[in-house]
Enzyme design. Structure first.
Site, PDB file in Angstrom:
ATOM      1  N   GLY A  50       0.914  -1.160   0.044  1.00  0.00           N
ATOM      2  CA  GLY A  50       0.074  -0.106   0.186  1.00  0.00           C
ATOM      3  C   GLY A  50       0.739   1.204   0.037  1.00  0.00           C
ATOM      4  O   GLY A  50       1.014   1.984   1.107  1.00  0.00           O
TER       5      GLY A  50
ATOM      6  N   GLU B  58      -1.699   6.623  -3.215  1.00  0.00           N
ATOM      7  CA  GLU B  58      -3.285   7.138  -2.963  1.00  0.00           C
ATOM      8  C   GLU B  58      -3.525   7.788  -3.021  1.00  0.00           C
ATOM      9  O   GLU B  58      -3.237   8.645  -4.219  1.00  0.00           O
ATOM     10  CB  GLU B  58      -2.772   7.784  -1.375  1.00  0.00           C
ATOM     11  CG  GLU B  58      -1.516   7.554   0.178  1.00  0.00           C
ATOM     12  CD  GLU B  58      -1.962   8.500   0.760  1.00  0.00           C
ATOM     13  OE1 GLU B  58      -2.081   9.475   1.178  1.00  0.00           O
ATOM     14  OE2 GLU B  58      -0.884   8.183   2.094  1.00  0.00           O
TER      15      GLU B  58
ATOM     16  N   GLY C 249      -5.188  -4.473 -38.641  1.00  0.00           N
ATOM     17  CA  GLY C 249      -6.424  -4.153 -39.164  1.00  0.00           C
ATOM     18  C   GLY C 249      -7.705  -4.362 -38.391  1.00  0.00           C
ATOM     19  O   GLY C 249      -7.588  -4.329 -37.172  1.00  0.00           O
TER      20      GLY C 249
ATOM     21  N   GLU D  72       4.694   1.048 -11.756  1.00  0.00           N
ATOM     22  CA  GLU D  72       5.434   0.810 -10.554  1.00  0.00           C
ATOM     23  C   GLU D  72       6.648   2.421 -10.683  1.00  0.00           C
ATOM     24  O   GLU D  72       7.605   2.353 -11.115  1.00  0.00           O
ATOM     25  CB  GLU D  72       6.529   0.132 -11.588  1.00  0.00           C
ATOM     26  CG  GLU D  72       5.672  -1.435 -10.497  1.00  0.00           C
ATOM     27  CD  GLU D  72       5.416  -1.542  -9.304  1.00  0.00           C
ATOM     28  OE1 GLU D  72       5.757  -1.173  -8.926  1.00  0.00           O
ATOM     29  OE2 GLU D  72       6.140  -2.951  -9.266  1.00  0.00           O
TER      30      GLU D  72
END
Length: 392
Positions: free
Chosen positions: A128, A131, A349, A373
């Site tokens: 974690g 935020e 295509g 990351e």
């Protein structure tokens, strides 16, 4: 399959590559479209990867691992990413940011508590950091952890957290403000939070364009209380710890991108060789063939940069050297994957934008490689700083 082996591998790594490729083709490939459509992480395949030893690739034997290092993890992530990016990032995050963080900074008691199940793939862990209002700028983090009567009391919220809401997620490493430094910057620390702790709230699954079958949730912490002993590493070293672990995570993302590029090369070579137009296959047209040749160049360069960075980590290179190599690999491979999927969609295509084929899924999945990351912009900043430039 064009040019599969350009990375430096010992016999153990080669055996691993063959085993993971066979596993991905047999156990993952037939189900990808359904998992993507349902936005569902296949927990059963996590257990299967655990049984194959993939979550223990960087762990020593004493914890049930095989100790094949970041090179081993990169091989596994590349081979799975060649088939499906969502399962690939599930493995990359579970090992690099889950197992790896505990291995690097955990106490013996913390390792004994969490690692056996994580290494075996019986459980997953989350990391974690991001935020709602703080991504690359960790100093803007608002989640707090206050030490009260021998317990950390955590309040705040996290966003875009991988592997955080699965039925088998057992622990989340939470980065939080634990004080203020003399210069006014926040003191950041990392705390291990079991997911069954009261006040640990998993918000509904994000509805994503990319990595649709990867488990990614917002998290909320409402007076979450865990023992003081759940501090991971040294108080105040959280930012440094997390940044060091992210270096390895970036190499894993570069490997994931390399797998994506390999898939685009395989699919476009096959399609261009059989798709007829104006009396012959479209691959005879320079406008098509030259673009596919560019994918081959991007593949070889991405793979070389990725495994060079992984080897630096495995060989114990200085942190600054590894950090720069990881950013270079992640930046180049991620942006190349986006380009390769764009070329593939053009080669195919109309078929390239149909959701019943693989190109559209890879096209959607590639974009997040430039964001997760650490964004491409952040990688360029880190590379420039490593060159001694005073960039902000």
């Amino acid at each position: 399959m064009p040019n599969m082996h350009t990375s430096p591998e010992n016999p153990g790594h080669t055996k691993l590559r063959d085993a993971v490729r066979n596993f991905a083709d047999r156990e993952i490939a037939p189900h990808i479209a359904r998992w993507d459509r349902e936005s569902r992480l296949p927990v059963e395949v996590v257990h299967q990867m655990g049984e194959l030893g993939l979550f223990g690739l960087t762990a020593p034997e004493e914890y049930g691992g095989s100790d094949l290092g970041l090179t081993g993890l990169s091989i596994a992530v590349e081979e799975i990413g060649r088939v499906d990016q969502s399962v690939g990032i599930t493995l990359a995050a579970g090992v690099g940011l889950g197992v790896g963080t505990l291995l690097t900074y955990g106490t013996e008691e913390q390792k004994a508590t969490w690692l056996p199940d994580l290494v075996a793939g019986r459980r997953l862990s989350a990391f974690g950091l991001t935020e709602p209002g703080a991504g690359s700028d960790a100093n803007a983090m608002e989640t707090t952890a206050e030490l009260v009567d021998g317990q950390w009391v955590i309040n705040g919220a996290k966003q875009f957290i991988t592997n955080s809401g699965t039925p088998i997620t057992s622990v989340c490493t939470v980065a939080a403000r634990t004080g203020t430094l003399p210069d006014g910057r926040p003191e950041l620390s990392a705390v291990l939070v079991p997911t069954d702790t009261p006040g640990f709230v998993v918000e509904p699954l994000h509805d994503k364009m990319s990595w649709r079958s990867c488990d990614v949730h917002p998290l909320r912490f409402e007076d979450v209380r865990v023992p003081e002993a759940n501090l991971l590493g040294v108080r105040g070293d959280g930012f440094k710890q997390l940044m060091i672990c992210l270096n390895a995570g970036r190499v894993a993302v570069a490997a994931l991108a390399t797998g994506c590029i390999q898939a685009m090369l395989d699919l476009t070579v096959e399609h261009a060789g059989v798709r007829p137009t104006f009396g012959g296959p479209i691959g005879r047209k320079q406008g098509v063939a030259f673009q596919i040749a560019d994918i081959e160049v991007m593949l070889q360069a991405s793979r070389a940069l990725t495994y060079r960075a992984a080897a630096l980590k495995d060989e114990g290179a200085p942190l600054d050297e590894f950090r720069r190599a990881s950013s270079v690999a992640k930046l180049y491979a991620a942006e190349s994957a986006v380009t390769a999927t764009r070329i593939a969609a053009q080669v195919f295509g109309g078929y390239g934008v149909m959701e019943d084929g693989p190109i559209a899924r890879f096209y959607r999945d590639a974009k997040v490689l430039e964001i997760g990351e650490g964004t491409s912009e952040l990688q360029r900043m880190l590379i420039a700083r490593g060159l001694g430039l005073p960039v902000e």
